[in-house]
Design a protein around this motif. Structure first.
Motif, PDB file in Angstrom:
ATOM      1  N   VAL A 151      46.852  50.815  19.665  1.00 15.22           N
ATOM      2  CA  VAL A 151      46.760  51.015  18.220  1.00 15.22           C
ATOM      3  C   VAL A 151      45.620  51.959  17.889  1.00 15.22           C
ATOM      4  CG1 VAL A 151      46.325  49.881  16.005  1.00 15.22           C
ATOM      5  CG2 VAL A 151      47.769  48.769  17.714  1.00 15.22           C
ATOM      6  N   LEU A 152      44.457  51.735  18.482  1.00 19.92           N
ATOM      7  CA  LEU A 152      43.294  52.559  18.159  1.00 19.92           C
ATOM      8  C   LEU A 152      43.353  53.934  18.806  1.00 19.92           C
ATOM      9  CD1 LEU A 152      42.326  49.735  17.226  1.00 19.92           C
ATOM     10  CD2 LEU A 152      40.026  50.480  17.829  1.00 19.92           C
ATOM     11  N   ARG A 153      44.184  54.071  19.824  1.00 24.50           N
ATOM     12  CA  ARG A 153      44.310  55.386  20.464  1.00 24.50           C
ATOM     13  C   ARG A 153      45.199  56.320  19.671  1.00 24.50           C
ATOM     14  NH1 ARG A 153      45.079  52.392  25.331  1.00 24.50           N
ATOM     15  NH2 ARG A 153      47.259  53.011  25.378  1.00 24.50           N
ATOM     16  N   LYS A 154      45.931  55.778  18.701  1.00 30.24           N
ATOM     17  CA  LYS A 154      46.858  56.613  17.938  1.00 30.24           C
ATOM     18  C   LYS A 154      46.119  57.398  16.870  1.00 30.24           C
ATOM     19  CE  LYS A 154      51.295  54.270  18.349  1.00 30.24           C
ATOM     20  NZ  LYS A 154      52.480  53.837  17.582  1.00 30.24           N
ATOM     21  N   ALA A 155      46.538  58.616  16.658  1.00 30.06           N
ATOM     22  CA  ALA A 155      45.980  59.459  15.578  1.00 30.06           C
ATOM     23  C   ALA A 155      47.051  60.438  15.159  1.00 30.06           C
ATOM     24  CB  ALA A 155      44.733  60.179  16.049  1.00 30.06           C
ATOM     25  N   ARG A 156      46.992  60.825  13.920  1.00 35.02           N
ATOM     26  CA  ARG A 156      47.984  61.772  13.390  1.00 35.02           C
ATOM     27  C   ARG A 156      47.858  63.095  14.155  1.00 35.02           C
ATOM     28  NH1 ARG A 156      47.875  62.233   7.202  1.00 35.02           N
ATOM     29  NH2 ARG A 156      49.100  60.340   7.420  1.00 35.02           N
ATOM     30  N   LYS A 157      49.013  63.603  14.588  1.00 37.94           N
ATOM     31  CA  LYS A 157      49.016  64.873  15.321  1.00 37.94           C
ATOM     32  C   LYS A 157      49.141  66.037  14.339  1.00 37.94           C
ATOM     33  CE  LYS A 157      51.161  62.743  19.383  1.00 37.94           C
ATOM     34  NZ  LYS A 157      52.315  62.731  20.299  1.00 37.94           N
ATOM     35  N   ASP A 210      38.477  45.347  25.489  1.00 38.49           N
ATOM     36  CA  ASP A 210      37.770  46.494  24.926  1.00 38.49           C
ATOM     37  C   ASP A 210      38.758  47.196  24.007  1.00 38.49           C
ATOM     38  OD1 ASP A 210      36.515  48.881  24.316  1.00 38.49           O
ATOM     39  OD2 ASP A 210      35.818  49.259  26.362  1.00 38.49           O
ATOM     40  N   LEU A 211      38.456  47.243  22.712  1.00 38.96           N
ATOM     41  CA  LEU A 211      39.405  47.824  21.765  1.00 38.96           C
ATOM     42  C   LEU A 211      39.673  49.301  22.030  1.00 38.96           C
ATOM     43  CD1 LEU A 211      38.498  46.116  18.374  1.00 38.96           C
ATOM     44  CD2 LEU A 211      40.427  45.672  19.892  1.00 38.96           C
ATOM     45  N   THR A 245      36.798  52.340   6.329  1.00 40.27           N
ATOM     46  CA  THR A 245      35.569  51.755   6.862  1.00 40.27           C
ATOM     47  C   THR A 245      35.808  51.103   8.213  1.00 40.27           C
ATOM     48  OG1 THR A 245      34.734  51.366   4.622  1.00 40.27           O
ATOM     49  CG2 THR A 245      33.711  50.109   6.402  1.00 40.27           C
ATOM     50  N   ALA A 246      36.900  50.328   8.315  1.00 43.59           N
ATOM     51  CA  ALA A 246      37.214  49.659   9.578  1.00 43.59           C
ATOM     52  C   ALA A 246      37.485  50.674  10.681  1.00 43.59           C
ATOM     53  CB  ALA A 246      38.413  48.738   9.390  1.00 43.59           C
ATOM     54  N   ALA A 247      38.211  51.745  10.343  1.00 44.91           N
ATOM     55  CA  ALA A 247      38.497  52.783  11.335  1.00 44.91           C
ATOM     56  C   ALA A 247      37.208  53.443  11.805  1.00 44.91           C
ATOM     57  CB  ALA A 247      39.438  53.823  10.746  1.00 44.91           C
ATOM     58  N   GLY A 248      36.282  53.669  10.888  1.00 42.71           N
ATOM     59  CA  GLY A 248      35.013  54.275  11.257  1.00 42.71           C
ATOM     60  C   GLY A 248      34.183  53.413  12.189  1.00 42.71           C
ATOM     61  N   MET A 249      34.403  52.092  12.114  1.00 44.58           N
ATOM     62  CA  MET A 249      33.687  51.152  12.978  1.00 44.58           C
ATOM     63  C   MET A 249      34.415  50.901  14.289  1.00 44.58           C
ATOM     64  SD  MET A 249      32.644  48.365  10.031  1.00 44.58           S
ATOM     65  CE  MET A 249      31.811  47.286  11.197  1.00 44.58           C
ATOM     66  N   GLY A 250      35.595  51.509  14.449  1.00 47.97           N
ATOM     67  CA  GLY A 250      36.381  51.265  15.656  1.00 47.97           C
ATOM     68  C   GLY A 250      37.009  49.898  15.682  1.00 47.97           C
ATOM     69  N   ALA A 251      37.221  49.315  14.502  1.00 49.66           N
ATOM     70  CA  ALA A 251      37.809  47.976  14.417  1.00 49.66           C
ATOM     71  C   ALA A 251      39.333  48.055  14.425  1.00 49.66           C
ATOM     72  CB  ALA A 251      37.338  47.272  13.147  1.00 49.66           C
ATOM     73  N   GLN A 265      49.740  46.046  25.285  1.00 47.73           N
ATOM     74  CA  GLN A 265      49.064  47.338  25.142  1.00 47.73           C
ATOM     75  C   GLN A 265      48.416  47.466  23.768  1.00 47.73           C
ATOM     76  OE1 GLN A 265      48.901  49.964  27.693  1.00 47.73           O
ATOM     77  NE2 GLN A 265      49.323  48.048  28.748  1.00 47.73           N
ATOM     78  N   MET A 266      49.090  46.969  22.741  1.00 50.40           N
ATOM     79  CA  MET A 266      48.539  47.028  21.392  1.00 50.40           C
ATOM     80  C   MET A 266      47.233  46.245  21.295  1.00 50.40           C
ATOM     81  SD  MET A 266      52.076  46.635  19.184  1.00 50.40           S
ATOM     82  CE  MET A 266      51.330  46.840  17.548  1.00 50.40           C
ATOM     83  N   LEU A 267      47.150  45.147  22.026  1.00 54.88           N
ATOM     84  CA  LEU A 267      45.962  44.294  21.975  1.00 54.88           C
ATOM     85  C   LEU A 267      44.884  44.724  22.965  1.00 54.88           C
ATOM     86  CD1 LEU A 267      47.715  40.817  21.659  1.00 54.88           C
ATOM     87  CD2 LEU A 267      46.469  42.037  19.886  1.00 54.88           C
TER      88      LEU A 267
END
Length: 325
Positions: free
Chosen positions: A319-325, A313-314, A22-28, A241-243
């Motif tokens: 952290v939010l830019r990462k995704a499973r390749k 801006d998150l 849910t948090a990921a879907g909200m971009g949190a 960068q993480m923040l």
């Protein structure tokens, strides 16, 4: 954002997975101290957390907590954790260099409220109850975080027990449960391309005597485990960068004038400059007030508390830019 304190106060597996999704879907920004009702704050909980992320960006907090040798030998747990991080690039993380952890000494219905506290008592050979906590304080295995003037110190023995009781057990406590081998390995482990497997080095509570970034970090530099540039990246640039703090990391026009001057011989900070203003020099605190990192949605509330918001801006967070390749 949200931080799930599963290792301390676990939810069910299903509820944990739902919260992350849910948090990921909200971009949190989603952080997780690994642990559920199924697996605790250990290597099994860490591997479970990776699965529950299901490819979504997740900050898996302080990897050391899962490499303490409570399930398998500590070296084996460390390598399992590193492999899981390599195989799952959607996971961001940090490790810390202090032997101390931090947890709660609160007793609820005769038992420690935090599952991490119970595990630490068991590790030290104490019963996982109120009597075990008192015994751990008296022997020094448990150390109470005690405010003394402008500093936090560690109390043991009868003074620790007495303060704990005076505060109705509502105090923070530390245990020396982080083995040195995992601390060094997690701080220095690299990928084949030279990048770090563990993104950053953290304090995990700089407000108490666990902020050893400079003394321990510079010791690693002197031993050849990290270069000075790598240490700076891991304790400053990469956490920024993480923040999503995009205006830090360069001495150039237009960037934030946040600078720390380090005494290499003492392995400590000599001066701190924030926004171009000298706030600390040679043991003297000169600044006052503070800034709170927040998104635009929280800026008005921060101002209402008399503090200055540092708006991010998150979408800029690594952290939010990462995704499973």
């Amino acid at each position: 954002g949200i931080k799930l304190l599963g290792g301390h106060y676990p939810l069910t597996v299903a509820a944990t997975a739902r919260a992350i999704k849910t948090a990921a879907g909200m971009g949190a920004y989603t952080a997780f101290h690994a642990g559920t009702a199924e697996h605790g704050s250990n290597i099994e909980g860490m591997l479970e957390a990776v699965e529950l992320a299901d490819g979504n960006p997740l900050h898996l907090a302080h990897i050391n907590a899962y490499c303490r040798g409570t399930v398998r030998p500590e070296t084996e747990e460390t390598e399992l954790a590193l492999k899981a991080l390599l195989d799952n690039p959607n996971i961001s993380c940090e490790s810390y260099l202090s032997p101390l952890n931090g947890t709660s000494a609160e007793i609820i219905d005769g038992l420690p409220g935090s599952m991490v506290t119970r595990r630490c008592l068991k590790t030290g050979g104490f019963t996982e109850d109120e009597a075990g906590m008192e015994a751990a304080l008296l022997t020094g295995w448990a150390q109470v975080n005690y405010p003394q003037g402008q500093e936090m110190t560690l109390l043991t023995g009868e003074p620790a027990r007495d303060y704990w009781l005076e505060q109705k057990t509502l105090v923070s406590v530390s245990f020396a449960v982080n083995p040195v081998g995992p601390r060094v390995r997690l701080a220095t482990a690299k990928k084949a391309d030279g990048g770090f497997i563990v993104d950053a080095i953290s304090t995990d509570g700089g407000g108490i005597p666990r902020n050893v970034l400079l003394p321990a970090g510079l010791a690693l530099v002197d031993l050849g485990g990290l270069t000075l540039q790598e240490l700076v990246a891991k304790i400053s640039y990469l956490p920024a960068q993480m923040l999503g703090l995009t205006n830090k990391g360069s001495l150039a026009a237009g960037w934030d004038a946040d600078i720390t001057i380090v005494d290499r011989l003492r392995r400590s900070a000599f001066a701190t400059i924030i926004g171009g203003q000298v706030c600390y020099i040679d043991g003297k605190i000169l600044g006052r007030g503070g800034r709170i990192i927040t998104t635009a949605a929280g800026a008005d509330y921060v101002r209402s508390q008399g503090l200055e918001p540092l708006i991010v801006d998150l979408a800029d967070s690594s952290v939010l830019r990462k995704a499973r390749k």
